[in-house]
Design an enzyme around this catalytic site. Structure first.
Site, mmCIF file in Angstrom:
data_model
loop_
_atom_site.group_PDB
_atom_site.id
_atom_site.type_symbol
_atom_site.label_atom_id
_atom_site.label_comp_id
_atom_site.label_asym_id
_atom_site.label_seq_id
_atom_site.Cartn_x
_atom_site.Cartn_y
_atom_site.Cartn_z
ATOM 1 N N VAL A 1 31.163 21.946 55.225
ATOM 2 C CA VAL A 1 31.632 22.984 56.142
ATOM 3 C C VAL A 1 33.162 23.041 56.174
ATOM 4 O O VAL A 1 33.756 24.095 56.389
ATOM 5 C CB VAL A 1 31.083 22.739 57.570
ATOM 6 C CG1 VAL A 1 31.450 23.887 58.505
ATOM 7 C CG2 VAL A 1 29.566 22.551 57.550
ATOM 8 N N ALA A 2 33.814 21.907 55.951
ATOM 9 C CA ALA A 2 35.270 21.817 56.072
ATOM 10 C C ALA A 2 35.972 22.748 55.092
ATOM 11 O O ALA A 2 35.540 22.893 53.944
ATOM 12 C CB ALA A 2 35.725 20.375 55.831
ATOM 13 N N THR A 3 37.033 23.379 55.564
ATOM 14 C CA THR A 3 37.866 24.195 54.675
ATOM 15 C C THR A 3 39.294 24.203 55.212
ATOM 16 O O THR A 3 39.492 24.285 56.428
ATOM 17 C CB THR A 3 37.326 25.645 54.570
ATOM 18 O OG1 THR A 3 38.020 26.340 53.544
ATOM 19 C CG2 THR A 3 37.474 26.403 55.876
ATOM 20 N N GLY B 1 28.999 35.907 57.525
ATOM 21 C CA GLY B 1 29.779 36.978 58.112
ATOM 22 C C GLY B 1 30.718 36.442 59.175
ATOM 23 O O GLY B 1 30.838 35.225 59.378
ATOM 24 N N LEU B 2 31.395 37.334 59.853
ATOM 25 C CA LEU B 2 32.288 36.955 60.953
ATOM 26 C C LEU B 2 31.429 36.368 62.066
ATOM 27 O O LEU B 2 30.516 37.019 62.574
ATOM 28 C CB LEU B 2 33.050 38.188 61.442
ATOM 29 C CG LEU B 2 34.108 37.970 62.515
ATOM 30 C CD1 LEU B 2 35.207 37.034 62.040
ATOM 31 C CD2 LEU B 2 34.696 39.315 62.945
ATOM 32 N N VAL B 3 31.711 35.118 62.443
ATOM 33 C CA VAL B 3 30.820 34.363 63.330
ATOM 34 C C VAL B 3 31.240 34.527 64.788
ATOM 35 O O VAL B 3 32.397 34.306 65.151
ATOM 36 C CB VAL B 3 30.815 32.872 62.950
ATOM 37 C CG1 VAL B 3 29.825 32.103 63.836
ATOM 38 C CG2 VAL B 3 30.451 32.701 61.474
ATOM 39 N N TYR C 1 43.132 32.777 51.736
ATOM 40 C CA TYR C 1 41.759 32.542 52.194
ATOM 41 C C TYR C 1 40.758 33.201 51.232
ATOM 42 O O TYR C 1 39.743 32.598 50.882
ATOM 43 C CB TYR C 1 41.578 33.084 53.608
ATOM 44 C CG TYR C 1 40.261 32.682 54.249
ATOM 45 C CD1 TYR C 1 40.008 31.351 54.572
ATOM 46 C CD2 TYR C 1 39.268 33.625 54.508
ATOM 47 C CE1 TYR C 1 38.801 30.973 55.145
ATOM 48 C CE2 TYR C 1 38.069 33.260 55.082
ATOM 49 C CZ TYR C 1 37.838 31.932 55.391
ATOM 50 O OH TYR C 1 36.644 31.566 55.957
ATOM 51 N N LYS D 1 38.173 30.766 49.168
ATOM 52 C CA LYS D 1 36.730 30.808 49.412
ATOM 53 C C LYS D 1 35.964 31.385 48.206
ATOM 54 O O LYS D 1 34.840 30.960 47.932
ATOM 55 C CB LYS D 1 36.424 31.634 50.663
ATOM 56 C CG LYS D 1 36.978 31.033 51.953
ATOM 57 C CD LYS D 1 36.508 29.616 52.213
ATOM 58 C CE LYS D 1 35.081 29.533 52.684
ATOM 59 N NZ LYS D 1 34.691 28.150 53.093
ATOM 60 N N ARG E 1 39.209 14.745 60.451
ATOM 61 C CA ARG E 1 40.477 14.336 59.839
ATOM 62 C C ARG E 1 41.135 13.149 60.532
ATOM 63 O O ARG E 1 41.872 12.402 59.897
ATOM 64 C CB ARG E 1 41.446 15.524 59.808
ATOM 65 C CG ARG E 1 41.129 16.512 58.698
ATOM 66 C CD ARG E 1 42.104 17.664 58.693
ATOM 67 N NE ARG E 1 41.921 18.526 59.861
ATOM 68 C CZ ARG E 1 42.644 19.613 60.108
ATOM 69 N NH1 ARG E 1 43.611 19.960 59.287
ATOM 70 N NH2 ARG E 1 42.397 20.349 61.166
#
Length: 339
Positions: A83-85, A200-202, A169, A173, A36
């Site tokens: 990948v950006a969110t 999943g939760l990373v 979120y 998503k 950004r």
């Protein structure tokens, strides 16, 4: 491993993005990275300090809230990793919320891929929050969870009493992933090859100087961070259990999706499917020095099966099991001085 292939990574200074950029550079790819703010010395410095970055790394300033920014970064690339969110809505922008901004960003990035004329495949870093086994009719959970599951964006979510952050979120998503899959090749072979990876939760290590948010959620029973623990509760209530995955496996899965000759569609990316009680018990057993928070997650009790093998059926192999993910998350937080 030397390659002349150009790839683009959006959101390249985030947790997954930076780790992915490092792996791509290590493999010899020429990597276009968006962030950004090119004037942010710490983030630019992180990327430029990566091994093999000289002559292989090109940085571009781009923001989801101004989606036309991404076109120069995508130009000339063969593969694009989106990948950006946006995790928080930018007040005063042209969009009413982060969901609208995400969808506008996706549309612009897809159009940029088409106009470039070189892009073969678009890989989207999705989230398992889009794949709840909740039934549409609000009667509870299905007894399995796989790629056919989509989170019902209706009154079925009401029992969760979601706060604005988690609700935004989930909507962002879920709608973004559904939208991007519409652009996949049709039966006539027209369109882009599109892959979504609901992750999943990373957990695991990081290139960043702080504990990433998802790692913070995984260790919230050790740190007693109430906001992070609420996210753990939210995931368990939404999905029945908590899919987890190591950041190294996440990035290898992304790269697998460009190095595989034939792959498209939706593929879950998680190696374990556990409960908050499982996490609590692991930390209590292996880290007695911590006062591990006792869980009180009020989960609708049901034996939900993790039924997805699609990614492994394609030939992908996970390297990290539950213990390795949780232990590496603790070690990461210790290394950066969080615990």
């Amino acid at each position: 491993m030397e390659k002349s292939c150009k790839v683009c990574v959006t959101g390249g200074t985030g947790y997954i993005g930076s780790y992915l950029v490092k792996k791509l550079l290590d493999k010899g790819y020429i990597v276009h990275v968006t962030l950004r703010d090119l004037k942010n010395e710490s983030k630019v410095g992180l990327l430029k300090s990566l091994p093999h970055s000289e002559g292989k790394l090109l940085l571009f300033e781009a923001n989801i809230y101004n989606p036309v920014d991404f076109e120069p970064a995508i130009e000339g690339c063969q593969f694009v990793f989106h990948v950006a969110t946006p995790l928080a809505h930018e007040a005063g922008s042209q969009y009413k919320d982060s969901t609208e901004a995400s969808l506008a960003g996706i549309k612009s990035i897809i159009m940029a891929c088409v106009r470039a004329g070189t892009v073969k495949r678009l890989i989207y870093t999705a989230s398992v929050v889009s794949a709840s086994p909740l039934k549409d009719d609000q009667s509870g959970f299905n007894d399995f969870m796989d790629e056919t599951c989509w989170t019902p964006l209706n009154d079925s979510l009401a029992y969760l009493s979601l706060d604005d952050f988690h609700k935004d979120y989930v909507y962002s998503k879920t709608l973004a992933e559904k939208h991007i899959l519409r652009y996949g090749k049709n039966e006539n072979g027209e369109g882009l090859e599109v892959v979504t990876l609901p992750c999943g939760l990373v957990g695991g290590d990081t290139l960043q100087s702080f504990t990433p948010g998802s790692v913070g959620v995984l260790i919230s029973q050790v740190t007693h961070n109430e906001n992070a623990f609420k996210s753990l509760e939210f995931l368990e209530n939404l999905l029945g259990k908590i899919p987890i995955v190591h950041v190294d496996d996440v990035c290898e899965a992304h790269i697998f999706c460009i190095e595989n000759d034939s792959i498209s569609g939706r593929y879950f990316c998680a190696s374990s499917y556990i409960s908050s009680k499982d996490i609590e018990d692991h930390y209590a057993l292996h880290y007695p020095e911590f006062n591990v928070k006792q869980g009180n997650v009020d989960v609708l009790k049901k034996d939900i099966k993790w039924s997805s093998t699609k990614l492994c059926d394609k030939g992908f192999v996970y390297k990290y099991d539950t213990k390795m993910i949780l232990d590496d998350s603790i070690n990461c937080a210790r290394r950066v001085g969080h615990i």
